[in-house]
Scaffold this motif. Structure first.
Motif, PDB file in Angstrom:
ATOM      1  N   ARG A 224      35.947  27.609  54.197  1.00 28.17           N
ATOM      2  CA  ARG A 224      34.865  28.487  54.644  1.00 28.17           C
ATOM      3  C   ARG A 224      33.500  27.812  54.463  1.00 28.17           C
ATOM      4  N   ALA A 225      33.337  27.136  53.335  1.00 24.79           N
ATOM      5  CA  ALA A 225      32.063  26.452  53.089  1.00 24.79           C
ATOM      6  C   ALA A 225      31.832  25.351  54.116  1.00 24.79           C
TER       7      ALA A 225
ATOM      8  N   LEU B 237      36.600  13.825  66.101  1.00 25.82           N
ATOM      9  CA  LEU B 237      37.226  13.470  64.824  1.00 25.82           C
ATOM     10  C   LEU B 237      36.912  14.501  63.751  1.00 25.82           C
ATOM     11  N   THR B 238      35.683  15.010  63.740  1.00 28.90           N
ATOM     12  CA  THR B 238      35.300  15.933  62.673  1.00 28.90           C
ATOM     13  C   THR B 238      35.845  17.338  62.889  1.00 28.90           C
ATOM     14  N   ASP B 239      36.593  17.569  63.986  1.00 25.83           N
ATOM     15  CA  ASP B 239      37.297  18.839  64.114  1.00 25.83           C
ATOM     16  C   ASP B 239      38.519  18.882  63.197  1.00 25.83           C
ATOM     17  N   TYR B 240      38.982  17.715  62.780  1.00 28.92           N
ATOM     18  CA  TYR B 240      40.127  17.644  61.863  1.00 28.92           C
ATOM     19  C   TYR B 240      39.636  17.909  60.443  1.00 28.92           C
ATOM     20  N   ARG B 241      40.339  18.805  59.772  1.00 28.63           N
ATOM     21  CA  ARG B 241      39.899  19.248  58.442  1.00 28.63           C
ATOM     22  C   ARG B 241      39.743  18.081  57.468  1.00 28.63           C
ATOM     23  N   ASN B 242      40.672  17.139  57.507  1.00 27.31           N
ATOM     24  CA  ASN B 242      40.603  16.068  56.512  1.00 27.31           C
ATOM     25  C   ASN B 242      39.311  15.272  56.654  1.00 27.31           C
ATOM     26  N   GLN B 243      38.913  14.963  57.887  1.00 28.72           N
ATOM     27  CA  GLN B 243      37.696  14.191  58.097  1.00 28.72           C
ATOM     28  C   GLN B 243      36.459  15.047  57.866  1.00 28.72           C
ATOM     29  N   GLN B 244      36.510  16.285  58.308  1.00 24.86           N
ATOM     30  CA  GLN B 244      35.372  17.177  58.098  1.00 24.86           C
ATOM     31  C   GLN B 244      35.088  17.357  56.617  1.00 24.86           C
ATOM     32  N   GLU B 245      36.137  17.607  55.849  1.00 26.46           N
ATOM     33  CA  GLU B 245      35.940  17.808  54.413  1.00 26.46           C
ATOM     34  C   GLU B 245      35.509  16.523  53.724  1.00 26.46           C
ATOM     35  N   ALA B 246      35.980  15.369  54.225  1.00 25.48           N
ATOM     36  CA  ALA B 246      35.546  14.098  53.639  1.00 25.48           C
ATOM     37  C   ALA B 246      34.066  13.863  53.889  1.00 25.48           C
ATOM     38  N   VAL B 247      33.617  14.090  55.129  1.00 23.48           N
ATOM     39  CA  VAL B 247      32.203  13.877  55.465  1.00 23.48           C
ATOM     40  C   VAL B 247      31.313  14.834  54.686  1.00 23.48           C
ATOM     41  N   LEU B 248      31.618  16.114  54.755  1.00 27.12           N
ATOM     42  CA  LEU B 248      30.773  17.104  54.083  1.00 27.12           C
ATOM     43  C   LEU B 248      30.863  16.980  52.564  1.00 27.12           C
ATOM     44  N   GLY B 249      32.052  16.652  52.053  1.00 28.09           N
ATOM     45  CA  GLY B 249      32.191  16.461  50.610  1.00 28.09           C
ATOM     46  C   GLY B 249      31.378  15.280  50.120  1.00 28.09           C
ATOM     47  N   ALA B 250      31.330  14.187  50.910  1.00 28.07           N
ATOM     48  CA  ALA B 250      30.520  13.034  50.530  1.00 28.07           C
ATOM     49  C   ALA B 250      29.036  13.381  50.561  1.00 28.07           C
TER      50      ALA B 250
ATOM     51  N   ASP C 154      35.424  35.668  42.645  1.00 27.15           N
ATOM     52  CA  ASP C 154      35.240  35.305  44.052  1.00 27.15           C
ATOM     53  C   ASP C 154      34.653  33.900  44.132  1.00 27.15           C
ATOM     54  N   LEU C 155      35.399  32.952  44.712  1.00 23.33           N
ATOM     55  CA  LEU C 155      34.955  31.575  44.767  1.00 23.33           C
ATOM     56  C   LEU C 155      33.871  31.332  45.810  1.00 23.33           C
ATOM     57  N   ASP C 156      33.572  32.317  46.627  1.00 24.05           N
ATOM     58  CA  ASP C 156      32.421  32.198  47.510  1.00 24.05           C
ATOM     59  C   ASP C 156      31.120  32.438  46.754  1.00 24.05           C
ATOM     60  N   SER C 157      31.209  32.987  45.546  1.00 22.42           N
ATOM     61  CA  SER C 157      30.035  33.195  44.720  1.00 22.42           C
ATOM     62  C   SER C 157      29.642  31.869  44.069  1.00 22.42           C
ATOM     63  N   PRO C 158      28.379  31.480  44.138  1.00 22.25           N
ATOM     64  CA  PRO C 158      27.970  30.203  43.527  1.00 22.25           C
ATOM     65  C   PRO C 158      28.101  30.189  42.011  1.00 22.25           C
ATOM     66  N   ARG C 159      28.258  31.355  41.381  1.00 20.98           N
ATOM     67  CA  ARG C 159      28.356  31.401  39.916  1.00 20.98           C
ATOM     68  C   ARG C 159      29.781  31.207  39.411  1.00 20.98           C
ATOM     69  N   THR C 160      30.773  31.388  40.286  1.00 18.06           N
ATOM     70  CA  THR C 160      32.157  31.335  39.821  1.00 18.06           C
ATOM     71  C   THR C 160      32.593  29.946  39.373  1.00 18.06           C
ATOM     72  N   PRO C 161      32.334  28.864  40.133  1.00 22.10           N
ATOM     73  CA  PRO C 161      32.766  27.539  39.660  1.00 22.10           C
ATOM     74  C   PRO C 161      32.215  27.194  38.279  1.00 22.10           C
TER      75      PRO C 161
ATOM     76  N   HIS D 179      27.045  24.168  46.536  1.00 20.22           N
ATOM     77  CA  HIS D 179      28.210  25.018  46.270  1.00 20.22           C
ATOM     78  C   HIS D 179      29.491  24.328  46.724  1.00 20.22           C
ATOM     79  N   LEU D 180      29.440  23.619  47.845  1.00 20.22           N
ATOM     80  CA  LEU D 180      30.616  22.858  48.276  1.00 20.22           C
ATOM     81  C   LEU D 180      30.985  21.816  47.228  1.00 20.22           C
ATOM     82  N   HIS D 181      29.996  21.149  46.668  1.00 23.42           N
ATOM     83  CA  HIS D 181      30.296  20.175  45.613  1.00 23.42           C
ATOM     84  C   HIS D 181      30.939  20.863  44.412  1.00 23.42           C
ATOM     85  N   ALA D 182      30.439  22.031  44.046  1.00 22.88           N
ATOM     86  CA  ALA D 182      31.017  22.762  42.911  1.00 22.88           C
ATOM     87  C   ALA D 182      32.480  23.102  43.174  1.00 22.88           C
TER      88      ALA D 182
END
Length: 613
Positions: free
Chosen positions: A581-582, A326-339, A468-475, A547-550
């Motif tokens: 990527r995150a 299930l977590t191979d699907y982006r929607n579920q992966q991003e939901a789990v990691l985002g939470a 660059d949004l991979d930089s933690p300072r950009t958000p 950084h993912l939360h940001a």
């Protein structure tokens, strides 16, 4: 993963979640105060039986925990106790919060022990009944018939020279105190009642009075009328409206905070005027906000842990790729990691607000720890704007995350366990409870526009790393830029309306939506600054998850960023690519991220009934 001697995960992430403020002995005592049996209820209980068990557990927790005065003087300890109650049972958290912070809190802060302890027998009696858990504490503040009722309660307290005491009255049903947790007929209750003191024909300000509402035998004092409200499943406590018809209390019931009435009838108040008195009487709110922020973090962690447990090892039968995890699907992966990321972010905020605070300027908004700006809609920001604003931000984030976890847990998240529904009920309740979030945002925005103890973020120049949004300072750069531009636009629109002859109501009423968004942007920026400080001091895994939360915050704020020109077209797609990527980098560590929350076993077993007796 290694474990500490007490069985909890022994990692840098787990240490961050636990915090460093409490020793192992205190933590164990607080865990014992809310044992795992408190995490479920027996089946077949009526609503009143359910509530009675909640209060029985409140009493047991209070007797097992450290003394109330010690807890109120130790924010990390009180929050740790309330966090565990929130994870176990939101109703228990709610009545425990009321008991400690809003019933005992005013008695300890404003009552006996200031200048004539011996004369304060009434307050001492109320304190003893609450500290001994012989009575449950409750709050009578909001009145049902008028909005913004905190600013000017119609419930009055009049001094009676003949007895030296006071007479408390709600003039009609529209002045009834509601909501209150006072309906259960067999639970003794002692209330902190907020009333307008009227003396010598003048309103002297809002004061607090300690009033027994229900005796241990279930009877109520003369003049007290308790009207039970219809049952609700949102946050299951014994709601009722309370009316006071000439209720007599002794002078000692007046939690007077240094005020007094001399034998000749002369009134004295160190606050100086009714407006200042209101702010002082509402000064019990900071412990509430700390607890709500911390509990928001706790139930966010619990919800994220439940979703991670639901998703782990689960396969799908979708025809694109049968038997795919299930977590191979982006929607579920991003939901789990985002939470999980939201749980870590709110944990950083909770640690920030429970840390010792200096007496000078504190916090990213530049508010003072002892005073806040003038307010128009509610008294909260005048007490402590930073804490009030972070309470609004934390409950909004928790509500969003809990709701997403429930949806992404499918049918089990709704039907197999009441926990996610209960967490969602708690987050919804505290959008209004403990200070209405919208009113907090409006008063914050008003202070921002007026530069009233507020300093806008510095102009940022070019974004770090070219954006660059991979930089933690950009958000954080983007959030600061949007906040500054929104504040400037809000100020200009309000000033234009006023210069055009409009009054303050018209000027602000036409800009409430912008005001709310501006203050919310400020709140998000403060949260990201707190997270940045935590990331800098913590392990690499923490920096990555924060950084993912940001990135998720930037996604949520994308409309404002684009509207204000703080970000160029295409930013939203760039954010989503950076988030992918995150998530790819974090996905292998998802189990460790969840394990570091160290959740009690009942929380992560939503289908445990299948293996029960």
């Amino acid at each position: 993963m290694d474990t500490a001697p007490n069985g909890t995960p022994d990692t840098a992430l787990a240490a961050f979640v636990r915090g460093a403020s409490l020793d192992a002995k205190t933590r164990a005592r607080l865990r014992d105060a809310v044992p795992e049996e408190f995490f479920t209820y027996p089946g077949g209980l009526t609503a009143r039986e359910h509530q009675a068990l909640t209060y029985e557990r409140l009493r047991g927790a209070g007797l097992a925990a450290p003394p109330a005065a010690d807890l109120l003087a130790d924010p990390p300890a009180l929050c740790a106790l309330l966090d565990r109650a929130a994870i176990a049972d939101p109703a228990l958290f709610h009545v425990m919060l009321l008991h400690y912070t809003l019933a005992l809190g005013p008695i300890i802060r404003f009552g006996a022990g200031q200048d004539d302890t011996a004369a304060e027998d009434g307050a001492v009696g109320a304190r003893e009944s609450l500290e001994s858990m012989q009575a449950a504490g409750t709050l009578l503040m909001t009145e049902v018939g008028r909005s913004n009722s905190h600013l000017s309660p119609r419930t009055t307290a009049r001094h009676d020279p003949a007895t030296g005491g006071f007479v408390l009255t709600t003039p009609d049903t529209r002045a009834a105190k509601f909501p209150t947790n006072t309906a259960h007929p067999a639970v003794a209750k002692t209330a902190a009642v907020y009333a307008t003191l009227v003396h010598d024909g003048r309103e002297r300000g809002v004061f607090v009075f300690a009033v027994p509402l229900r005796r241990p035998d279930g009877t109520v004092p003369p003049g007290v009328r308790i009207v039970p409200a219809p049952e609700t499943t949102g946050l299951q406590v014994d709601y009722a409206a309370v009316l006071l018809d000439g209720v007599r209390v002794p002078y000692a019931a007046w939690l007077r905070d240094g005020a007094r009435i001399d034998p000749d009838g002369t009134f004295h108040d160190p606050a100086g005027d009714p407006a200042a008195r209101l702010t002082r009487s509402m000064g019990v709110a900071p412990p509430v906000w700390r607890a709500v922020i911390s509990a928001s973090a706790a139930i966010t962690r619990a919800s994220a842990g439940m979703l991670a447990a639901h998703s782990a090892g689960r396969t799908t039968l979708g025809r694109l790729a049968p038997r795919r995890p299930l977590t191979d699907y982006r929607n579920q992966q991003e939901a789990v990691l985002g939470a999980l990321a939201a749980g870590y972010a709110l944990t950083a905020v909770a640690a920030h607000v429970t840390a010792p605070r200096p007496t000078g300027p504190v916090g990213p908004t530049g508010a003072s720890g002892g005073a806040g700006p003038d307010t128009a809609w509610a008294p909260w920001s005048a007490v402590d704007r930073d804490l009030a604003l972070l309470k609004a931000a934390a409950t909004a984030q928790a509500q969003q995350t809990v709701s997403a976890c429930r949806v992404h847990s499918g049918a089990p998240g709704f039907a197999a366990d009441e926990r996610l529904n209960a967490y969602r009920g708690l987050t919804h309740a505290y959008q209004n409870a403990g200070g209405d979030n919208e009113l907090i945002l409006y008063d914050t925005a008003r202070a921002m526009a007026a530069l009233d103890r507020y300093t806008p973020p510095d102009p940022g120049g070019a974004p770090p790393g070219g954006g660059d949004l991979d930089s933690p300072r950009t958000p954080l750069f983007l959030l600061r830029e949007a906040e500054r531009r929104m504040r400037d636009r809000l100020q200009d629109r309000v000033d234009t309306a006023l210069r055009g002859g409009g009054d303050a109501f018209t000027a602000w009423n036409g800009n409430l939506a912008l005001a709310a968004r501006t203050a919310a942007a400020c709140a998000d920026r403060i949260v990201l600054e707190i997270c940045a400080a935590a990331a800098a001091a913590g392990p690499a895994e923490l920096a990555r998850v924060l950084h993912l939360h940001a990135l998720n915050v930037v996604d949520r704020r994308a409309a404002d960023l684009l509207d204000e020109g703080a970000a160029p077209p295409g930013t939203l797609e760039d954010v989503r690519a950076a988030r992918r990527r995150a998530c790819d980098a974090l996905a292998p560590a998802a189990a460790d991220l969840a394990a570091a929350f160290d959740l009690p076993a009942p929380v992560t077993a939503p289908t445990a009934f299948l293996t029960g007796p």
